[in-house]
Every structure is written in C-alpha cells, then in structure tokens.
Design a protein around this motif. Structure first.
Motif, PDB file in Angstrom:
ATOM      1  N   ILE A 174      -7.558  -0.715  11.228  1.00 20.92           N
ATOM      2  CA  ILE A 174      -6.263  -0.138  12.130  1.00 20.92           C
ATOM      3  C   ILE A 174      -6.849   1.359  12.429  1.00 20.92           C
ATOM      4  O   ILE A 174      -6.534   1.632  13.734  1.00 20.92           O
ATOM      5  N   ASP A 175      -7.541   2.150  11.628  1.00 15.50           N
ATOM      6  CA  ASP A 175      -8.190   3.399  12.320  1.00 15.50           C
ATOM      7  C   ASP A 175      -9.204   3.127  13.341  1.00 15.50           C
ATOM      8  O   ASP A 175      -9.071   3.887  14.403  1.00 15.50           O
ATOM      9  N   GLY A 176     -10.056   2.001  13.112  1.00 10.40           N
ATOM     10  CA  GLY A 176     -10.707   1.885  14.235  1.00 10.40           C
ATOM     11  C   GLY A 176     -10.236   1.254  15.633  1.00 10.40           C
ATOM     12  O   GLY A 176     -10.685   1.708  16.720  1.00 10.40           O
ATOM     13  N   LEU A 177      -9.007   0.374  15.288  1.00 11.21           N
ATOM     14  CA  LEU A 177      -8.534  -0.035  16.495  1.00 11.21           C
ATOM     15  C   LEU A 177      -7.850   1.007  17.215  1.00 11.21           C
ATOM     16  O   LEU A 177      -7.720   1.080  18.361  1.00 11.21           O
ATOM     17  N   ASN A 178      -7.140   1.872  16.612  1.00 10.92           N
ATOM     18  CA  ASN A 178      -6.452   3.058  17.201  1.00 10.92           C
ATOM     19  C   ASN A 178      -7.554   4.043  18.054  1.00 10.92           C
ATOM     20  O   ASN A 178      -7.093   4.862  18.659  1.00 10.92           O
ATOM     21  N   ASN A 179      -8.731   3.902  17.712  1.00 10.49           N
ATOM     22  CA  ASN A 179      -9.864   4.947  18.327  1.00 10.49           C
ATOM     23  C   ASN A 179     -10.163   4.006  19.725  1.00 10.49           C
ATOM     24  O   ASN A 179     -11.220   4.856  20.363  1.00 10.49           O
ATOM     25  N   ILE A 180      -9.697   2.859  19.759  1.00  6.70           N
ATOM     26  CA  ILE A 180     -10.216   2.160  21.182  1.00  6.70           C
ATOM     27  C   ILE A 180      -9.241   2.287  22.231  1.00  6.70           C
ATOM     28  O   ILE A 180      -7.901   1.962  22.024  1.00  6.70           O
ATOM     29  N   PRO A 181      -9.628   3.057  23.573  1.00  9.37           N
ATOM     30  CA  PRO A 181      -8.663   3.136  24.401  1.00  9.37           C
ATOM     31  C   PRO A 181      -7.880   1.754  24.843  1.00  9.37           C
ATOM     32  O   PRO A 181      -8.468   0.641  25.108  1.00  9.37           O
ATOM     33  N   GLY A 182      -6.742   1.860  24.770  1.00  9.82           N
ATOM     34  CA  GLY A 182      -5.778   1.065  25.436  1.00  9.82           C
ATOM     35  C   GLY A 182      -5.187  -0.027  24.224  1.00  9.82           C
ATOM     36  O   GLY A 182      -4.141  -0.606  24.551  1.00  9.82           O
ATOM     37  N   ILE A 183      -5.565   0.232  22.988  1.00  9.08           N
ATOM     38  CA  ILE A 183      -5.077  -0.508  21.886  1.00  9.08           C
ATOM     39  C   ILE A 183      -4.468   0.487  21.051  1.00  9.08           C
ATOM     40  O   ILE A 183      -4.787   1.596  20.646  1.00  9.08           O
ATOM     41  N   SER A 184      -2.941   0.162  20.677  1.00 10.88           N
ATOM     42  CA  SER A 184      -2.477   1.035  19.429  1.00 10.88           C
ATOM     43  C   SER A 184      -1.907  -0.110  18.306  1.00 10.88           C
ATOM     44  O   SER A 184      -1.881  -1.120  18.686  1.00 10.88           O
ATOM     45  N   CYS A 185      -1.786   0.519  16.977  1.00 12.39           N
ATOM     46  CA  CYS A 185      -1.786  -0.482  15.897  1.00 12.39           C
ATOM     47  C   CYS A 185      -1.112   0.362  15.070  1.00 12.39           C
ATOM     48  O   CYS A 185      -1.523   1.446  14.214  1.00 12.39           O
ATOM     49  N   LYS A 186       0.136  -0.264  14.506  1.00 13.50           N
ATOM     50  CA  LYS A 186       0.720   0.375  13.431  1.00 13.50           C
ATOM     51  C   LYS A 186       0.079   0.130  12.146  1.00 13.50           C
ATOM     52  O   LYS A 186      -0.539  -0.704  11.918  1.00 13.50           O
ATOM     53  N   LYS A 187       0.295   1.063  11.114  1.00  7.88           N
ATOM     54  CA  LYS A 187      -0.206   0.996   9.939  1.00  7.88           C
ATOM     55  C   LYS A 187       0.340   0.158   9.103  1.00  7.88           C
ATOM     56  O   LYS A 187       1.510   0.540   8.658  1.00  7.88           O
ATOM     57  N   SER A 188      -0.257  -1.146   8.795  1.00 10.42           N
ATOM     58  CA  SER A 188       0.504  -2.175   7.862  1.00 10.42           C
ATOM     59  C   SER A 188       0.773  -1.535   6.418  1.00 10.42           C
ATOM     60  O   SER A 188      -0.167  -1.335   5.661  1.00 10.42           O
ATOM     61  N   PHE A 212       0.796  -1.135   0.023  1.00  7.02           N
ATOM     62  CA  PHE A 212       0.010  -0.043  -0.059  1.00  7.02           C
ATOM     63  C   PHE A 212       0.973   1.363  -0.034  1.00  7.02           C
ATOM     64  O   PHE A 212       2.074   1.175   0.193  1.00  7.02           O
ATOM     65  N   ASP A 213       0.140   2.341  -0.318  1.00 10.16           N
ATOM     66  CA  ASP A 213       0.793   3.642  -0.024  1.00 10.16           C
ATOM     67  C   ASP A 213       1.851   3.971  -0.715  1.00 10.16           C
ATOM     68  O   ASP A 213       2.805   4.655  -0.565  1.00 10.16           O
ATOM     69  N   ASN A 214       1.913   3.375  -2.155  1.00  4.65           N
ATOM     70  CA  ASN A 214       2.732   3.660  -3.264  1.00  4.65           C
ATOM     71  C   ASN A 214       4.270   3.136  -2.757  1.00  4.65           C
ATOM     72  O   ASN A 214       5.278   3.735  -3.385  1.00  4.65           O
ATOM     73  N   ILE A 215       4.337   2.098  -1.844  1.00  7.32           N
ATOM     74  CA  ILE A 215       5.678   1.761  -1.330  1.00  7.32           C
ATOM     75  C   ILE A 215       6.097   0.757  -2.478  1.00  7.32           C
ATOM     76  O   ILE A 215       5.350   0.124  -3.085  1.00  7.32           O
ATOM     77  N   LYS A 216       7.517   1.113  -2.924  1.00  4.70           N
ATOM     78  CA  LYS A 216       8.031   0.209  -3.922  1.00  4.70           C
ATOM     79  C   LYS A 216       8.659  -1.093  -3.188  1.00  4.70           C
ATOM     80  O   LYS A 216       9.463  -0.876  -2.536  1.00  4.70           O
ATOM     81  N   TYR A 217       8.341  -2.049  -3.728  1.00  7.60           N
ATOM     82  CA  TYR A 217       8.959  -3.254  -2.952  1.00  7.60           C
ATOM     83  C   TYR A 217      10.537  -3.511  -3.552  1.00  7.60           C
ATOM     84  O   TYR A 217      10.810  -3.330  -4.722  1.00  7.60           O
ATOM     85  N   PHE A 218      11.270  -4.050  -2.691  1.00  9.42           N
ATOM     86  CA  PHE A 218      12.619  -4.236  -2.902  1.00  9.42           C
ATOM     87  C   PHE A 218      12.995  -5.805  -2.550  1.00  9.42           C
ATOM     88  O   PHE A 218      12.663  -6.118  -1.411  1.00  9.42           O
ATOM     89  N   SER A 219      13.469  -6.694  -3.310  1.00 12.94           N
ATOM     90  CA  SER A 219      14.006  -7.969  -2.941  1.00 12.94           C
ATOM     91  C   SER A 219      15.544  -8.116  -3.043  1.00 12.94           C
ATOM     92  O   SER A 219      16.140  -7.272  -3.667  1.00 12.94           O
ATOM     93  N   MET A 220      16.080  -8.834  -2.016  1.00 14.11           N
ATOM     94  CA  MET A 220      17.771  -8.788  -1.953  1.00 14.11           C
ATOM     95  C   MET A 220      18.046  -9.428  -3.326  1.00 14.11           C
ATOM     96  O   MET A 220      19.231  -9.438  -3.650  1.00 14.11           O
ATOM     97  N   ALA A 221      17.220 -10.220  -4.171  1.00  8.89           N
ATOM     98  CA  ALA A 221      17.502 -10.870  -5.364  1.00  8.89           C
ATOM     99  C   ALA A 221      17.762  -9.843  -6.448  1.00  8.89           C
ATOM    100  O   ALA A 221      18.216 -10.044  -7.385  1.00  8.89           O
ATOM    101  N   GLN A 222      17.359  -8.609  -6.311  1.00 14.37           N
ATOM    102  CA  GLN A 222      17.972  -7.288  -7.076  1.00 14.37           C
ATOM    103  C   GLN A 222      19.361  -7.016  -6.998  1.00 14.37           C
ATOM    104  O   GLN A 222      19.681  -6.107  -7.759  1.00 14.37           O
ATOM    105  N   ILE A 223      20.162  -7.486  -5.776  1.00 15.59           N
ATOM    106  CA  ILE A 223      21.380  -7.018  -5.832  1.00 15.59           C
ATOM    107  C   ILE A 223      22.380  -8.048  -6.272  1.00 15.59           C
ATOM    108  O   ILE A 223      22.309  -9.130  -5.839  1.00 15.59           O
ATOM    109  N   PRO A 224      22.881  -7.631  -7.529  1.00 16.24           N
ATOM    110  CA  PRO A 224      23.598  -8.559  -8.141  1.00 16.24           C
ATOM    111  C   PRO A 224      24.674  -9.566  -7.456  1.00 16.24           C
ATOM    112  O   PRO A 224      24.931 -10.483  -7.579  1.00 16.24           O
ATOM    113  N   GLU A 225      25.226  -8.619  -6.345  1.00 17.78           N
ATOM    114  CA  GLU A 225      26.537  -9.563  -5.804  1.00 17.78           C
ATOM    115  C   GLU A 225      25.762 -10.664  -4.959  1.00 17.78           C
ATOM    116  O   GLU A 225      26.710 -11.483  -4.652  1.00 17.78           O
TER     117      GLU A 225
END
Length: 385
Positions: free
Chosen positions: A299-313, A206-219
């Motif tokens: 995740i937005d819903g969980l973060n609105n619940i007292p006592g719960i915190s959640c990183k956006k995946s 999500f969020d326009n993140i560009k995936y990077f694999s170790m297989a892209q490193i020639p060495e």
C-alpha cells in the motif's frame, strides 16, 4: 433439449478465476489474485491430523461435527457470550458451506438478503441458489469502505429477511467499527432481520484495532449467525473446516440439512481443527505480523505511484487501490497489467458495480514478490501514463 438448470445457467462466473486463467497464458507473472495465505499449515496441526489418521479417525462423524470440536469453538466464543455451548455450533465444509447452510436453514424463495457492494462475489450466487434475491448496498471509499447503517435501512423492503456483513472485508480490507455495528444491530432489531456475520478474517487485524462482532450485543445475539473457518487464520484453506455459531433454534436444524449435502466433515480434519484452537498460537501471530509488513510494502508502494491511491487496510490481506485516474475500466486496466507489466490483480468490478475503478490486490505473498510487483506497476504507469 437443454438439460441445464436455470441456476446453473445464471450462476455468476468468478471474475477472480477469469484473471487467474488469463495469467496462465503468460510467463514470469506475479499472481496477486487468489485470497489464500502463502504460508503452510502449522506443523502441530498437520501432526494432529496424521496422529488422528493413525488412530483410526477415518470414519463418519456426527452431522453437526465432533462434540469436542464444537465445545472448543463454543469456548472460543465465550468472550462473546458465556451462554454459548456446543449446541450453538455447527461444523461445516469451510466458510463457504457455512454460508450455504445459514441460507438453506433460514431463507425462502423470494426473500431478500442485503449484501455490501463491493463484496465477495460468491455471496450473490449462493443467495440465488436458494431462490432468494441479493440486494446490494453501496459501500463508499469516503467512508473508509465501511457499510453504513443508513444505507442498509434504505434498502429494506417487506421481503428483506437478512443482512450479510463481512468484516474484515474481502475485497476491501475494511473493518466495521463498533459504533456502526451497534447502529446496524438496531436496524436488524427494528425490522426483525437476521444477520449473517462473515468473520473469517477476524484474526487478521492490524494497528491494534479491537475486533467487534454484533454477536457481542446481548439484545440481538439470537438473530446473529457467526460464520468462520480455519482457512485464513491458520492457513488451512485445503482442509475445508468451517463453522456457524448461533441460536440453538437455528443451529439444531442444520445437521439434518448437512446429512443431505455432505453427510459430515472428515473426522481427522476436525481433529486438526481442535489442535488449531487448543494448541500454541505463535504461528498465527507471526502470520499476522508478516501480513502487516507486507500490507505496508504494497500500500505504501502503490501510494507512491502517480495516479494510484490506496486506503491502508486495517484487516484481511487485501488492498483495494483506486485507479480511476487512468480512464480505463478496472477490467481493461487489470488485463493491461497482466500483458504489459506481468502483474495479475483482480478488477474491482468482479466484486460488484461499486468496485468499478478499483483493483483488488492480495498481499499474502512473499516480500520479494510484492516489492517486484509494485516496482513493475510503477514502471508501467510512469511509462504509459
């Protein structure tokens, strides 16, 4: 006499299935446990399988998979390396057998394989089956649930054979940054280690993140074995088609091992996989859009619940909320949610000791179910805590 093997007795039971079974005892529960797309396989893929059956593709296939499919997979990875050909590809029974074949082809009894903690729990059992030892490396929330190169290096011993990476992560939803992948690659090179790169969620980002694999490193490309499947990206979990991409030296030894396990993958499902790669990708893109919306609902819903915190995946379809403030073990809290709120999640402890104090919640579900699940959790927490 006890006829069970040591492997059978020691193989770790699935904490995911434990919650799944517990939920069967209750009515009107919302199950957010099993990591499976809630979409049907796209119609063009199903039609390709039906056509293949009608055309007689119901017999043995080559152990390594149909050449046409292997070529299609190699073509997909030409973005990593122009040198990949069908000879760099092994077709497997889903991503699970892909991992097993990687281990069977490369580890010896007593070897150590580094795994993240928390991680997909089957990693532990699979490594143990082949007589190797899983070595856990802690992954911390303060690092956005990204495994760090320096923590991996601390776990290396003379017995270390490989590092198993999973990005995007099940259960964490994290995506390892290019910067960190490069650092881990240098460690693999320094200590002459293999890297099993489990990339089964690489198209669910999500969020326009560009995936990077170790297989892209020639060495380091020749020491990286890419593990992937069609299960998550194309909603094909029941079709059981996966693959390994890696150096010809290792891949060329896998077909004879396949012969002794399942012989080959069903021919018509391989034809369906060819269509999945070569056909229109509109369904895949739409699924990712739906997952992004559902991620925000949960995740937005969980973060609105007292006592719960959640990183956006940033990837996969998992949320990993922190529930430490409630003073309960993750198993206790998860069971409480089933009994008192009618919501089934998996305790974080099912994924390793570092998962204690968290839950894994699957947001591959309908918008309506997810909104209701968040509402129920919130109501329960406000009433009880």
């Amino acid at each position: 006499m006890n006829y069970l093997s040591q492997i059978a007795m020691r193989y770790p039971a699935s904490g995911i299935r434990k919650m799944f079974d517990l939920a069967e005892q209750y009515d009107d529960v919302i199950k957010l446990t099993v990591g499976e797309p809630n979409f049907d396989t796209p119609a063009n893929i199903k039609e390709a399988a039906k056509k293949a059956i009608d055309e007689g593709f119901t017999h043995y296939a080559p152990n390594a998979g149909l050449k046409e499919l292997r070529e299609a997979i190699a073509n997909r990875y030409s973005k990593y390396s122009k040198d990949y050909t069908y000879e760099n590809v092994m077709v497997t029974v889903g991503g699970m057998e892909a991992i097993s074949l990687c281990l069977l082809a490369t580890v010896n009894p007593g070897d150590e394989v580094i795994v993240p903690d928390p991680c997909f729990p089957n990693y532990f059992g699979q490594i143990m089956i082949f007589g190797a030892k899983p070595v856990s490396v802690p992954v911390y929330e303060e690092n956005d649930f990204n495994i760090k190169a320096e923590d991996i290096e601390k776990a290396i011993t003379p017995k270390t054979k490989a590092i198993l990476l999973n990005s995007p992560s099940n259960p964490l939803g994290s995506v390892i940054s290019k910067e960190e992948i490069v650092k881990i690659a240098k460690i693999a090179e320094k200590y002459d280690l293999l890297v099993y790169s489990d990339e089964v969620y690489d198209q669910i980002i999500f969020d326009n993140i560009k995936y990077f694999s170790m297989a892209q490193i020639p060495e380091v490309r020749d020491r990286v074995l890419i593990i992937n499947s069609f299960s998550k990206s194309h909603a094909m979990t029941g079709w059981r088609v996966g693959y390994v991409v890696g150096s010809k030296n290792i891949i060329s030894n896998m077909p004879k091992l396949q012969e002794g396990i399942v012989s080959c993958i069903p021919t018509f499902t391989q034809k369906a996989a060819i269509e999945a790669l070569s056909g229109p990708q509109d369904s895949v893109r739409q699924m990712v859009k739906d997952y992004a919306r559902r991620r925000d609902i949960v995740i937005d819903g969980l973060n609105n619940i007292p006592g719960i915190s959640c990183k956006k995946s940033p990837g996969s379809f998992y949320a990993f909320p922190n529930i430490k403030s409630f003073g309960k073990s993750s198993q206790e809290f998860a069971e409480e949610l089933v009994r008192e709120a009618g919501v089934v999640a998996v305790p974080g402890s099912a994924f390793g000791s570092m998962g204690e104090g968290y839950l894994r919640i699957v947001f591959a579900n309908s918008d309506e179910n997810l909104k209701e699940a968040v509402r129920r959790i919130g109501e329960h927490v406000r009433k009880k805590y």
